[in-house]
Design a protein around this motif. Sequence first.
Motif, mmCIF file in Angstrom:
data_model
loop_
_atom_site.group_PDB
_atom_site.id
_atom_site.type_symbol
_atom_site.label_atom_id
_atom_site.label_comp_id
_atom_site.label_asym_id
_atom_site.label_seq_id
_atom_site.Cartn_x
_atom_site.Cartn_y
_atom_site.Cartn_z
ATOM 1 N N SER A 1 27.590 56.907 48.547
ATOM 2 C CA SER A 1 26.566 56.696 47.510
ATOM 3 C C SER A 1 25.240 57.291 47.943
ATOM 4 O O SER A 1 24.501 57.856 47.123
ATOM 5 N N THR B 1 31.849 53.529 51.219
ATOM 6 C CA THR B 1 31.272 53.524 49.870
ATOM 7 C C THR B 1 29.755 53.675 49.930
ATOM 8 O O THR B 1 29.163 54.450 49.168
ATOM 9 N N LYS B 2 29.124 52.945 50.849
ATOM 10 C CA LYS B 2 27.666 53.038 50.987
ATOM 11 C C LYS B 2 27.248 54.433 51.438
ATOM 12 O O LYS B 2 26.251 54.985 50.950
#
Length: 244
Positions: A240, A236-237
């Motif tokens: 993003s 997810t990081k």
Amino acid sequence: MVVISTVLSDLQRVISAEGRALLQRYNLLVPLVEQMITAQAIAAVEVSAKGLEQAQVELLGQQGYEGLEQWPELLIKLGRPEKEVLDRLRWVVRRQVFMRERFAAKAEARFLERKNELDQVVYSVLRSKNGFLARELYLQIESGESNFADLAKRYAEGPERNTNGIVGPVSLTQAHHALADKLRVAQPGVLLEPFRIADWWLVVRLERYLPTTLTEGVFDRMCQEMFDAWISEQTTKTLSQLKR
């Protein structure tokens, strides 16, 4: 973090924005990034000859073979080059070692947090939409006039009709929360009075409560769950930052 920065650099270097958009459209970007993060995280883990041999033995057993002397037969069955198979086994070993080294210290705490979800039960249940019938069947079982299995086969209106009323072993989390609450405090062998859940009247008896213990397999499962959560968080990081 080094893992994220390395994966980001690789993605930006070898895949164009259009390529990433195409992968995203077909739901391939997330699994790709997960695999890249995993590969980066476990790259430094050493695989011993003993560890690789144990992985070979386990693979042979899974395929119905008995020992390393049958390794050539397995390769023929798999239809894969030996290097490819061994590289995959090294990946599995590295990931397992990494999971244990990184998350072993937290495995017992996670087990204690999740113990109520991991414990299993075997219970008898008879569902009916007729409350009066449920009461009558309960009285027949309670008095010993009839047994649970026969009545479930004849009168149950749920899938338990095909299993003589028996459900399980299953985790309590798989049952309706109201049923789970009753099973959690019930005594094995004690018939519960009929109670209602939504449109159904239930007659229930807990047969066995199977508490989970922290075996090696459960320990590894706790490590695996924490590893999966960590990979998901790192993915997810990474994604993003990739959109910036």
